[in-house]
Scaffold this motif. Structure first.
Motif, mmCIF file in Angstrom:
data_model
loop_
_atom_site.group_PDB
_atom_site.id
_atom_site.type_symbol
_atom_site.label_atom_id
_atom_site.label_comp_id
_atom_site.label_asym_id
_atom_site.label_seq_id
_atom_site.Cartn_x
_atom_site.Cartn_y
_atom_site.Cartn_z
ATOM 1 N N VAL A 95 1.014 -1.224 -0.243
ATOM 2 C CA VAL A 95 -0.032 -0.076 0.085
ATOM 3 C C VAL A 95 0.793 1.411 0.055
ATOM 4 O O VAL A 95 1.768 1.505 0.717
ATOM 5 C CB VAL A 95 -0.836 0.014 1.166
ATOM 6 C CG1 VAL A 95 -1.743 1.186 1.315
ATOM 7 C CG2 VAL A 95 -1.855 -1.251 1.188
ATOM 8 N N THR A 97 1.029 5.274 0.295
ATOM 9 C CA THR A 97 0.423 6.426 0.804
ATOM 10 C C THR A 97 1.041 7.749 0.340
ATOM 11 O O THR A 97 0.578 8.802 0.729
ATOM 12 C CB THR A 97 0.317 6.178 2.184
ATOM 13 O OG1 THR A 97 1.625 6.296 2.598
ATOM 14 C CG2 THR A 97 -0.508 5.161 2.444
ATOM 15 N N SER A 123 -4.917 0.464 -8.867
ATOM 16 C CA SER A 123 -5.797 1.793 -7.998
ATOM 17 C C SER A 123 -6.230 1.394 -6.526
ATOM 18 O O SER A 123 -6.195 0.227 -6.247
ATOM 19 C CB SER A 123 -7.073 2.098 -8.882
ATOM 20 O OG SER A 123 -7.915 1.106 -8.919
ATOM 21 N N PRO A 124 -6.646 2.631 -5.927
ATOM 22 C CA PRO A 124 -7.034 2.215 -4.549
ATOM 23 C C PRO A 124 -8.312 1.227 -4.494
ATOM 24 O O PRO A 124 -8.509 0.448 -3.677
ATOM 25 C CB PRO A 124 -7.340 3.506 -4.061
ATOM 26 C CG PRO A 124 -6.597 4.434 -4.668
ATOM 27 C CD PRO A 124 -6.308 3.941 -6.186
ATOM 28 N N SER A 125 -9.315 1.358 -5.431
ATOM 29 C CA SER A 125 -10.398 0.547 -5.466
ATOM 30 C C SER A 125 -10.022 -0.829 -5.759
ATOM 31 O O SER A 125 -10.397 -1.950 -5.216
ATOM 32 C CB SER A 125 -11.310 0.965 -6.468
ATOM 33 O OG SER A 125 -10.865 1.012 -7.764
ATOM 34 N N VAL A 128 -8.599 -2.349 -2.733
ATOM 35 C CA VAL A 128 -9.728 -2.851 -1.781
ATOM 36 C C VAL A 128 -10.229 -4.289 -2.133
ATOM 37 O O VAL A 128 -10.706 -4.971 -1.377
ATOM 38 C CB VAL A 128 -10.717 -1.538 -1.449
ATOM 39 C CG1 VAL A 128 -11.825 -2.192 -0.714
ATOM 40 C CG2 VAL A 128 -9.979 -0.348 -0.810
ATOM 41 N N ARG A 129 -10.630 -4.356 -3.396
ATOM 42 C CA ARG A 129 -10.934 -5.807 -3.820
ATOM 43 C C ARG A 129 -10.098 -6.817 -3.300
ATOM 44 O O ARG A 129 -10.515 -8.043 -3.207
ATOM 45 C CB ARG A 129 -11.314 -5.601 -5.541
ATOM 46 C CG ARG A 129 -12.477 -4.748 -5.818
ATOM 47 C CD ARG A 129 -12.844 -5.005 -7.022
ATOM 48 N NE ARG A 129 -11.721 -4.607 -8.315
ATOM 49 C CZ ARG A 129 -11.571 -3.334 -8.688
ATOM 50 N NH1 ARG A 129 -12.364 -2.427 -8.451
ATOM 51 N NH2 ARG A 129 -10.717 -3.191 -9.570
ATOM 52 N N LEU A 134 -9.019 -3.080 3.816
ATOM 53 C CA LEU A 134 -8.318 -1.631 3.706
ATOM 54 C C LEU A 134 -9.275 -0.565 3.495
ATOM 55 O O LEU A 134 -10.583 -0.411 3.077
ATOM 56 C CB LEU A 134 -7.787 -1.705 2.271
ATOM 57 C CG LEU A 134 -6.354 -2.243 2.181
ATOM 58 C CD1 LEU A 134 -5.824 -2.414 0.762
ATOM 59 C CD2 LEU A 134 -5.328 -1.355 2.976
ATOM 60 N N ASN A 135 -8.951 0.672 4.159
ATOM 61 C CA ASN A 135 -9.540 2.080 3.838
ATOM 62 C C ASN A 135 -9.213 2.627 2.685
ATOM 63 O O ASN A 135 -8.270 2.952 2.839
ATOM 64 C CB ASN A 135 -9.259 2.972 5.086
ATOM 65 C CG ASN A 135 -9.929 4.243 5.100
ATOM 66 O OD1 ASN A 135 -10.622 4.471 4.225
ATOM 67 N ND2 ASN A 135 -9.367 4.843 6.199
ATOM 68 N N GLU A 136 -10.125 2.539 1.744
ATOM 69 C CA GLU A 136 -9.723 3.109 0.561
ATOM 70 C C GLU A 136 -9.227 4.683 0.512
ATOM 71 O O GLU A 136 -8.371 4.957 -0.383
ATOM 72 C CB GLU A 136 -10.959 3.227 -0.615
ATOM 73 C CG GLU A 136 -10.525 3.391 -1.953
ATOM 74 C CD GLU A 136 -11.721 3.035 -2.821
ATOM 75 O OE1 GLU A 136 -11.627 3.644 -3.889
ATOM 76 O OE2 GLU A 136 -12.520 1.976 -2.386
ATOM 77 N N ARG A 137 -9.558 5.314 1.411
ATOM 78 C CA ARG A 137 -9.273 6.780 1.622
ATOM 79 C C ARG A 137 -7.753 6.773 1.874
ATOM 80 O O ARG A 137 -7.264 7.790 1.919
ATOM 81 C CB ARG A 137 -10.278 7.549 2.374
ATOM 82 C CG ARG A 137 -11.671 7.589 1.950
ATOM 83 C CD ARG A 137 -12.475 8.419 2.902
ATOM 84 N NE ARG A 137 -12.788 7.505 4.063
ATOM 85 C CZ ARG A 137 -13.592 8.017 5.085
ATOM 86 N NH1 ARG A 137 -13.971 9.161 4.984
ATOM 87 N NH2 ARG A 137 -13.563 7.222 6.105
ATOM 88 N N VAL A 139 -5.521 4.955 0.755
ATOM 89 C CA VAL A 139 -4.663 4.401 -0.297
ATOM 90 C C VAL A 139 -4.604 5.446 -1.452
ATOM 91 O O VAL A 139 -5.411 5.733 -1.885
ATOM 92 C CB VAL A 139 -5.192 3.094 -0.785
ATOM 93 C CG1 VAL A 139 -4.251 2.551 -1.648
ATOM 94 C CG2 VAL A 139 -5.424 2.213 0.396
#
Length: 348
Positions: A95, A97, A123-125, A128-129, A134-137, A139
């Motif tokens: 991840v 940041t 991507s962040p989404s 998360v998949r 994970l907190n997408e915000r 990432v």
């Protein structure tokens, strides 16, 4: 326990994944080999890992190349040694940041791929998949490498040790090295043995062992601790090994719990302060784990080189080889380390 042989072509000091790999590769190449371990096999750094084999090492394509070679060996390990590893594909997610982390990934991506590492920026989404906790915000982006597997490190040690013995190596546990003479005579708690070549693969004790031979091996030792959470309220599926690049926070699923690690306390930081910092970051990065209780899992010590990359080589003026300083990554590189030491000895 029977007495040590009077002499041997190669004496390997250290019975973890790297030492047993070296002993196996040497014995199978026809080199007379003795392996000495101060405790039980695999009781040092090899017992303190998160038990994941991976090929992607952020910013380090060289280590990735060794890990790719090693991964191929692990996939044929059961056929070679008769010991199954129970490999379970989990993948490895890093991840990011900070923009500089993304830039560093892009800078080294071509070299990673040239080394055979399967990795891509997602991507962040998408992150998360791959890891729904994970907190997408939190990432910015992530690196995803599917070529990572949960394994049993103890099985690797057992398999290599058994194959080494099958090929003629002598393995002695509970045998502490106490001195190394200039002529290659090694003194131990159970006797002495004359070695044509001494090979140091003693993990956290490598610098001490090397100093007995008047070799300055720039390896430091640091403690590590892994924690286990309570079972989360919602049952987990299999999570990828996930690394938070900025903090070093790592998690992976472990049966019905989550295995958590984050290096070690800072120089002026107490364990309690470190645990509080870890808990806060855990809750921020993985909201479903916010406030979850943490318990001691297991702990140990790792050996590190100045740049975090394993040291494999030979002393320029004496019959002393070494494979140390893997910074907790020896599990991923052990087969390649064994091959490299075997080839170094053959080229002497």
């Amino acid at each position: 326990m029977s007495a040590l042989p009077e002499r041997t072509d190669a004496l390997v000091i250290g019975g973890g994944v790297v030492g047993t790999s070296i002993a196996c590769h040497l014995a199978e190449a026809g080199v007379g080999t003795v392996l000495l371990e101060r405790g039980t096999l695999g009781s040092g750094a090899s017992a303190a890992t998160a038990g994941v084999l991976r090929t992607y090492f952020p910013g380090d394509p060289h280590t990735g190349g060794l890990a790719v070679r090693s991964m191929a060996a692990y996939h044929s390990f059961a056929e070679r040694t008769g010991t199954p590893l129970g490999l379970e594909r989990v993948g490895f997610l890093v991840v990011f940041t900070e923009e500089r982390q993304v830039e560093e990934f892009r800078r080294t991506e071509a070299a990673q791929r040239a080394a055979g590492v399967d990795v891509e920026l997602v991507s962040p989404s998408a992150a998360v998949r791959l890891n729904p906790l994970l907190n997408e915000r939190a990432v910015l982006a992530a690196a995803w490498s599917p070529d990572a597997y949960a394994c049993d490190p103890a099985a690797i040690v057992r398999g290599y040790a058994a194959a080494a013995q099958q090929a003629g190596a002598v393995v002695r546990t509970e045998t502490t090295v106490t001195g190394i003479d200039p002529d290659g005579r090694v003194h131990t708690s159970t006797g002495s043995i004359l070695a044509g070549t001494v090979i140091c693969a003693a993990g956290p004790w490598s610098r001490t062992v090397a100093s007995m031979a008047d070799v300055d091996l720039p390896v430091t030792t640091y403690p590590v601790e892994l924690l286990l959470t309570d079972p989360p309220a919602t049952p987990l599926g299999t999570l990828p090994m996930t690394l938070h690049a900025s903090s070093g926070l790592r998690i992976r699923s472990w049966k019905d719990r989550v295995l958590v690690g984050m290096g070690r306390p800072g120089p002026e930081e107490s364990r309690e302060a470190w645990l509080q910092r870890l808990s806060r970051l855990l809750g921020t990065t993985y909201p479903a784990l916010d406030g979850i209780r943490l318990h001691r899992g297991w702990s140990g010590a790792f050996d590190a080189s100045p740049n975090g990359t394993g040291l494999i080589g030979r002393h320029p003026s004496r019959s002393f080889l070494y494979a140390a300083g893997f910074s907790g990554q020896g599990l991923c590189q052990a087969p390649a380390a064994g091959e490299t030491v075997r080839d170094l000895l053959a080229g002497a």
